[in-house]
Design a protein around this motif. Structure first.
Motif, PDB file in Angstrom:
ATOM      1  N   TRP A 128      39.392  15.620  35.937  1.00 52.43           N
ATOM      2  CA  TRP A 128      38.021  15.602  35.424  1.00 52.43           C
ATOM      3  C   TRP A 128      37.825  16.739  34.427  1.00 52.43           C
ATOM      4  N   GLY A 129      37.220  16.429  33.287  1.00 53.87           N
ATOM      5  CA  GLY A 129      36.935  17.448  32.284  1.00 53.87           C
ATOM      6  C   GLY A 129      38.076  17.736  31.329  1.00 53.87           C
ATOM      7  N   GLN A 130      39.216  17.104  31.518  1.00 55.30           N
ATOM      8  CA  GLN A 130      40.355  17.330  30.626  1.00 55.30           C
ATOM      9  C   GLN A 130      40.109  16.612  29.301  1.00 55.30           C
ATOM     10  N   ALA A 131      40.214  17.344  28.210  1.00 53.49           N
ATOM     11  CA  ALA A 131      39.830  16.828  26.882  1.00 53.49           C
ATOM     12  C   ALA A 131      40.505  15.506  26.523  1.00 53.49           C
ATOM     13  N   GLN A 132      41.767  15.327  26.923  1.00 55.61           N
ATOM     14  CA  GLN A 132      42.500  14.108  26.564  1.00 55.61           C
ATOM     15  C   GLN A 132      41.880  12.837  27.123  1.00 55.61           C
ATOM     16  N   ASN A 133      41.025  12.975  28.120  1.00 51.44           N
ATOM     17  CA  ASN A 133      40.391  11.795  28.732  1.00 51.44           C
ATOM     18  C   ASN A 133      39.160  11.318  27.975  1.00 51.44           C
ATOM     19  N   TYR A 134      38.747  12.054  26.957  1.00 48.10           N
ATOM     20  CA  TYR A 134      37.488  11.762  26.264  1.00 48.10           C
ATOM     21  C   TYR A 134      37.700  11.691  24.752  1.00 48.10           C
ATOM     22  N   ASP A 135      36.786  11.037  24.077  1.00 48.61           N
ATOM     23  CA  ASP A 135      36.827  10.971  22.619  1.00 48.61           C
ATOM     24  C   ASP A 135      36.119  12.158  21.987  1.00 48.61           C
ATOM     25  N   LEU A 136      35.153  12.703  22.723  1.00 49.26           N
ATOM     26  CA  LEU A 136      34.314  13.769  22.185  1.00 49.26           C
ATOM     27  C   LEU A 136      33.922  14.727  23.312  1.00 49.26           C
ATOM     28  N   CYS A 137      34.196  16.013  23.135  1.00 50.91           N
ATOM     29  CA  CYS A 137      33.799  17.039  24.106  1.00 50.91           C
ATOM     30  C   CYS A 137      32.835  17.991  23.407  1.00 50.91           C
ATOM     31  N   LEU A 138      31.648  18.167  23.984  1.00 57.42           N
ATOM     32  CA  LEU A 138      30.611  18.972  23.335  1.00 57.42           C
ATOM     33  C   LEU A 138      30.115  20.082  24.254  1.00 57.42           C
ATOM     34  N   ASN A 139      29.945  21.272  23.677  1.00 56.05           N
ATOM     35  CA  ASN A 139      29.413  22.423  24.411  1.00 56.05           C
ATOM     36  C   ASN A 139      27.916  22.504  24.150  1.00 56.05           C
ATOM     37  N   SER A 140      27.138  22.024  25.097  1.00 56.44           N
ATOM     38  CA  SER A 140      25.682  21.994  24.911  1.00 56.44           C
ATOM     39  C   SER A 140      25.076  23.390  24.920  1.00 56.44           C
ATOM     40  N   GLY A 141      25.780  24.359  25.522  1.00 58.70           N
ATOM     41  CA  GLY A 141      25.294  25.733  25.530  1.00 58.70           C
ATOM     42  C   GLY A 141      25.328  26.354  24.153  1.00 58.70           C
ATOM     43  N   VAL A 142      26.301  25.973  23.355  1.00 64.32           N
ATOM     44  CA  VAL A 142      26.446  26.480  21.981  1.00 64.32           C
ATOM     45  C   VAL A 142      25.681  25.608  20.989  1.00 64.32           C
ATOM     46  N   LEU A 143      25.839  24.284  21.116  1.00 68.69           N
ATOM     47  CA  LEU A 143      25.259  23.363  20.139  1.00 68.69           C
ATOM     48  C   LEU A 143      23.782  23.066  20.386  1.00 68.69           C
ATOM     49  N   GLY A 144      23.359  23.120  21.636  1.00 68.30           N
ATOM     50  CA  GLY A 144      22.002  22.711  21.986  1.00 68.30           C
ATOM     51  C   GLY A 144      21.961  21.210  22.202  1.00 68.30           C
ATOM     52  N   SER A 145      21.018  20.762  22.993  1.00 63.99           N
ATOM     53  CA  SER A 145      20.930  19.345  23.349  1.00 63.99           C
ATOM     54  C   SER A 145      20.665  18.441  22.155  1.00 63.99           C
ATOM     55  N   GLU A 146      19.773  18.855  21.268  1.00 61.94           N
ATOM     56  CA  GLU A 146      19.424  17.999  20.124  1.00 61.94           C
ATOM     57  C   GLU A 146      20.621  17.744  19.216  1.00 61.94           C
ATOM     58  N   ARG A 147      21.405  18.792  18.973  1.00 60.82           N
ATOM     59  CA  ARG A 147      22.589  18.641  18.124  1.00 60.82           C
ATOM     60  C   ARG A 147      23.619  17.752  18.806  1.00 60.82           C
ATOM     61  N   CYS A 148      23.759  17.874  20.111  1.00 61.93           N
ATOM     62  CA  CYS A 148      24.677  17.004  20.861  1.00 61.93           C
ATOM     63  C   CYS A 148      24.273  15.537  20.711  1.00 61.93           C
ATOM     64  N   VAL A 149      22.985  15.282  20.802  1.00 59.67           N
ATOM     65  CA  VAL A 149      22.471  13.920  20.637  1.00 59.67           C
ATOM     66  C   VAL A 149      22.832  13.390  19.248  1.00 59.67           C
ATOM     67  N   GLU A 150      22.609  14.209  18.232  1.00 59.25           N
ATOM     68  CA  GLU A 150      22.922  13.794  16.849  1.00 59.25           C
ATOM     69  C   GLU A 150      24.397  13.498  16.670  1.00 59.25           C
ATOM     70  N   LEU A 151      25.256  14.359  17.222  1.00 52.20           N
ATOM     71  CA  LEU A 151      26.700  14.185  17.070  1.00 52.20           C
ATOM     72  C   LEU A 151      27.211  12.942  17.785  1.00 52.20           C
ATOM     73  N   ILE A 152      26.682  12.683  18.972  1.00 54.14           N
ATOM     74  CA  ILE A 152      27.096  11.471  19.704  1.00 54.14           C
ATOM     75  C   ILE A 152      26.656  10.217  18.956  1.00 54.14           C
TER      76      ILE A 152
END
Length: 197
Positions: A168-192
């Protein structure tokens, strides 16, 4: 355009609210608690029991999880937890077949791993950001926020490993890994949303 988005997340990283906002932005159906309710309807167990027995399995390591599962047999020889996982898998596949949606948690990234129309996302954040979020959302509790975060994440790891064989949480299992603490929720929404197009 990807029509199915799965969101896995560290506890307190804002994955639920990010997923909900993505669904609203794209006009997709949203499944988190709704998925739990559907499993409850079909299995006959309460939503609370499913939440506790599912992603938040009480065992803190894989061996204890396997023992707990083996000791909880139903009439047909399948453990309660396995029965819930099988039902959950069927429902997630049905939801995906019905079209555009965002599904939070419940091993959806693994269950839908063969679907080409999927974007698999993992949301994480630093401990300080996550602790602040859960205190704001759930209020102060007796146990320190960091301890609650570590316990929830450990249980998710054990559950995920047991049913997927993956980490669980290993980057290879996902297409996109985002740090919401750095990017903020709104930016995460935009990127997804942008990654879906």
């Amino acid at each position: 355009m990807k029509s199915i988005i799965t969101i896995s997340r560290e506890f307190g990283s804002g994955g639920h609210s990010i997923g909900e906002a993505v669904a609203k932005k794209l006009g997709y159906r949203f499944f988190d608690r709704e998925l739990v309710n559907q499993v409850a309807e079909r299995s006959g167990f309460s939503p609370e029991f499913i939440e506790e027995s599912g992603e938040y399995a009480s065992a803190k390591n894989s061996l204890l999880f396997a023992i707990a599962t083996a000791n909880q047999y139903t009439m047909n020889g399948i453990s309660m937890l396995d029965k819930l996982y099988i039902e959950q898998t069927k429902i997630i596949e049905e939801i995906a077949q019905e079209g555009s949606c965002v599904i939070v948690g419940r091993c959806a990234d693994y269950i839908l791993r063969e679907y080409r129309d999927c974007l698999h996302v993992f949301i994480h954040a630093d401990m300080k950001s996550r602790a602040k979020r859960i205190v704001e959302r759930f209020g102060e509790q007796e146990r320190p926020a960091e301890k609650r975060l570590n316990e929830k994440d450990q249980r998710r790891k054990v559950y995920y490993k047991n049913y997927t064989g993956r980490t669980w949480g290993q980057a290879q299992n996902y297409d996109l890994c985002l740090n919401s603490g750095v990017l903020g929720s709104e930016r995460c929404v935009e990127l997804i949303a942008a990654a879906c197009k």
